[in-house]
Design an enzyme around this catalytic site. Structure first.
Site, PDB file in Angstrom:
ATOM      1  N   ARG A 140      -9.236   8.833  -7.115  1.00 46.36           N
ATOM      2  CA  ARG A 140      -9.018   7.416  -6.837  1.00 46.36           C
ATOM      3  C   ARG A 140     -10.303   6.611  -6.567  1.00 46.36           C
ATOM      4  NH1 ARG A 140      -3.940   6.593  -3.067  1.00 46.36           N
ATOM      5  NH2 ARG A 140      -3.876   4.628  -4.186  1.00 46.36           N
ATOM      6  N   LYS A 199       5.686  -2.324   1.160  1.00 42.68           N
ATOM      7  CA  LYS A 199       4.359  -1.990   1.703  1.00 42.68           C
ATOM      8  C   LYS A 199       3.246  -2.474   0.780  1.00 42.68           C
ATOM      9  CE  LYS A 199       2.603   2.298   0.948  1.00 42.68           C
ATOM     10  NZ  LYS A 199       1.267   2.312   0.313  1.00 42.68           N
ATOM     11  N   ASN A 200       3.390  -2.181  -0.519  1.00 41.73           N
ATOM     12  CA  ASN A 200       2.283  -2.462  -1.442  1.00 41.73           C
ATOM     13  C   ASN A 200       2.176  -3.941  -1.815  1.00 41.73           C
ATOM     14  OD1 ASN A 200       1.521   0.159  -1.286  1.00 41.73           O
ATOM     15  ND2 ASN A 200       2.370   0.774  -3.264  1.00 41.73           N
ATOM     16  N   CYS A 202      -8.129  11.528  -2.228  1.00 43.85           N
ATOM     17  CA  CYS A 202      -6.997  11.749  -1.326  1.00 43.85           C
ATOM     18  C   CYS A 202      -6.063  12.769  -1.955  1.00 43.85           C
ATOM     19  CB  CYS A 202      -6.288  10.447  -1.000  1.00 43.85           C
ATOM     20  SG  CYS A 202      -5.360   9.790  -2.365  1.00 43.85           S
ATOM     21  N   ARG A 251       3.954   5.993   6.975  1.00 43.27           N
ATOM     22  CA  ARG A 251       3.033   5.027   6.370  1.00 43.27           C
ATOM     23  C   ARG A 251       3.781   4.033   5.487  1.00 43.27           C
ATOM     24  NH1 ARG A 251      -0.828   7.425   2.710  1.00 43.27           N
ATOM     25  NH2 ARG A 251      -1.030   5.226   2.343  1.00 43.27           N
ATOM     26  N   ASP A 294       5.006   6.240  -8.107  1.00 47.71           N
ATOM     27  CA  ASP A 294       5.425   6.355  -6.702  1.00 47.71           C
ATOM     28  C   ASP A 294       6.869   6.861  -6.547  1.00 47.71           C
ATOM     29  OD1 ASP A 294       2.944   5.530  -5.925  1.00 47.71           O
ATOM     30  OD2 ASP A 294       3.531   3.467  -5.455  1.00 47.71           O
TER      31      ASP A 294
END
Ligand code: EPU
Length: 427
Positions: A121, A22-23, A116, A406, A312
């Site tokens: 952030r 994803k990233n 968030c 997500r 993560d």
């Protein structure tokens, strides 16, 4: 809203294929804005976040079509330069269009992401970088407006701390800037390297890949290209951790073990066997003479930028530590509020206390974790709850699993195929 139901206590067994990261997909998709043309991206995971980024590209005037894991994206004619609040509020990484839009259109208007579930952030490093390249930025009605009169111009930029999307954004703003840009204290994450490979294939001149100092020599033109998204190291790591939690043996294929150096060492220190091959990891747990898994040993971790232990994977690793022998000290150094999963793990019986940015986990026996209804708060916290649910006896029901969607492609199916009693249902 969908929920996940898990009947815990089954070891994982078999083979699981890792999807594209994803990233890495998000910055590579944003990079298609840089030069007009048709791009082909392979191994693009089909996730809520990649769909949001595609919707954003469409809002800017791009068109795209998907064929399996590949996307063809046409950015020949861009018609807008604005990322609206509705998109940014669902995905902070929407800010990644700022750098490429500055390069392509000389201006960009992007809703400022708020805080968030994992912390405040801010994006001050991104904005300072753009300003050092000659852009002006200001905030109006909740939007960041960045603009450059004439050309962006190379400069020396130093990040206070390495920022992954900050490095990516400033890189994309600098590839056509006049002269030389030096980015110091740059992020070294493999996802940044994936972007550098794509930018280089487009004609950019970037030196210093995989180091914390990147030197960009501005070029006059860039061309559309073909690129492949690297495997998702966080997904691979999550499955390796899940084997530790449940027992059993998994072959985790289509991944790059060199992207997970510290996790593999930490898992070995728990007593797990971790065999790294060229593009797969075989993770298994020790068993006693009766064939049942032996308890693993608690170990300490501190989250750090790459190549350190990834933030993560902190939540998922904690779900493993919850049922290891001894005490594990977990320091979170990247985000100030990344312990939202703790209260949910405690509902299953975990013994965890928090002291500032440190969690102290006192391991209990696997069979003492008992299923309960719990709630996901962010993407990686959701994955940690799934790991815990796979172990807890009885039924665990996880709500708000849209967070999981997500960033994990088909996680429920993938786990079911390797023996988990897990299902997704409309709750
Ligand atoms: N920071 C600032 N100012 C900035 C930018 C960052 O103070 O302008 C601080 C952050 O608050 C944080 C630290 O710098 O304390 C590092 O944050 P970074 O900028 O590296 O995070 P990010 O780029 O916003 C990416 C990933 C995150 C991942 C972090 C850290 C993407 C799209 N997101 O975020 O992924 O946790 O790097 O590795 O690449 C996830 O996938 O669940 C996720 C949150």
């Amino acid at each position: 809203m969908d929920k996940i139901r898990i009947n815990g206590g089954r070891p994982l067994q078999g083979s699981v294929k890792v999807s594209g990261a994803k990233n890495a997909a998000l910055p590579l998709l944003a990079a298609t804005i840089l030069a007009p043309g048709t791009y082909t991206l392979h191994n693009v995971p089909d996730l809520r976040d990649t769909r949001t980024m595609l919707m954003l590209l469409q809002t800017l005037g791009a068109s795209w079509e998907r064929s399996g894991g590949s996307l063809r994206i046409n950015t020949s004619e861009l018609t807008g330069a604005e990322a609206p609040y509705e998109m940014v509020k669902t995905m902070r990484a929407s800010v990644l269009v700022l750098g490429p839009l500055l390069t392509r259109a000389g201006c960009a208007r992007v809703s400022l992401p708020g805080g968030c579930a994992i912390g405040a952030r801010p994006i001050n490093f991104h904005l300072r970088g753009f300003e050092q390249l000659g852009a002006t930025t200001h905030l109006a009605s909740g939007y960041v407006e960045a603009r450059v009169e004439g050309e962006l111009t190379g400069n020396s930029i130093s990040f206070d701390i390495p920022s992954v999307t900050g490095t990516e954004n400033v890189l994309m703003a600098s590839v056509k800037a006049k002269g030389i840009t030096i980015i110091r204290n740059a992020a070294k994450e493999p996802e940044v390297g994936n972007l550098i490979d794509m930018l280089t294939a487009m004609g950019a001149k970037i030196e210093g890949q995989d180091t914390d100092c990147l030197t960009v020599t501005g070029v006059n033109s860039l061309q559309a290209t073909e690129a492949t998204i690297i495997p998702d190291r966080i997904e691979a790591g999550t499955y390796a951790i899940a084997v530790g939690a449940t027992g059993g043996e998994l072959e985790i294929t289509d991944c790059d073990p060199s992207h997970l150096p510290v996790l593999m060492e930490k898992l070995r220190s728990t007593g797990m066997s971790i065999e790294a091959k060229a593009s797969s990891i075989i993770a298994s747990c020790p068993v006693n003479v009766q064939g049942t898994s032996c308890p693993l040993q608690a170990v300490d971790i501190t989250t750090m930028p790459f190549p350190g232990f990834p933030t993560d994977l902190q939540a998922q690793f904690m779900a493993l530590m919850v049922q290891c022998k001894g005490t594990s000290i977990i320091h979170e150094t990247i985000f100030e509020n990344r312990f939202m999963h703790v209260a949910e793990l405690q509902r299953l019986g975990a013994k965890i206390s928090i002291d500032g940015a440190t969690a102290i986990v006192n391991g209990i026996d696997r069979n003492k974790l008992i299923g309960a209804p719990i709630m996901a708060t962010d993407l990686r916290a959701s994955a940690s709850l799934v790991v815990a649910g796979l172990v807890a006896s009885g039924v665990t029901e996880i709500s708000r699993i849209y967070h999981l969607e997500r960033g994990y492609e088909n996680m429920v199916d993938k786990l079911r195929r390797v023996g988990a009693a897990i299902e997704q249902f409309a709750g």
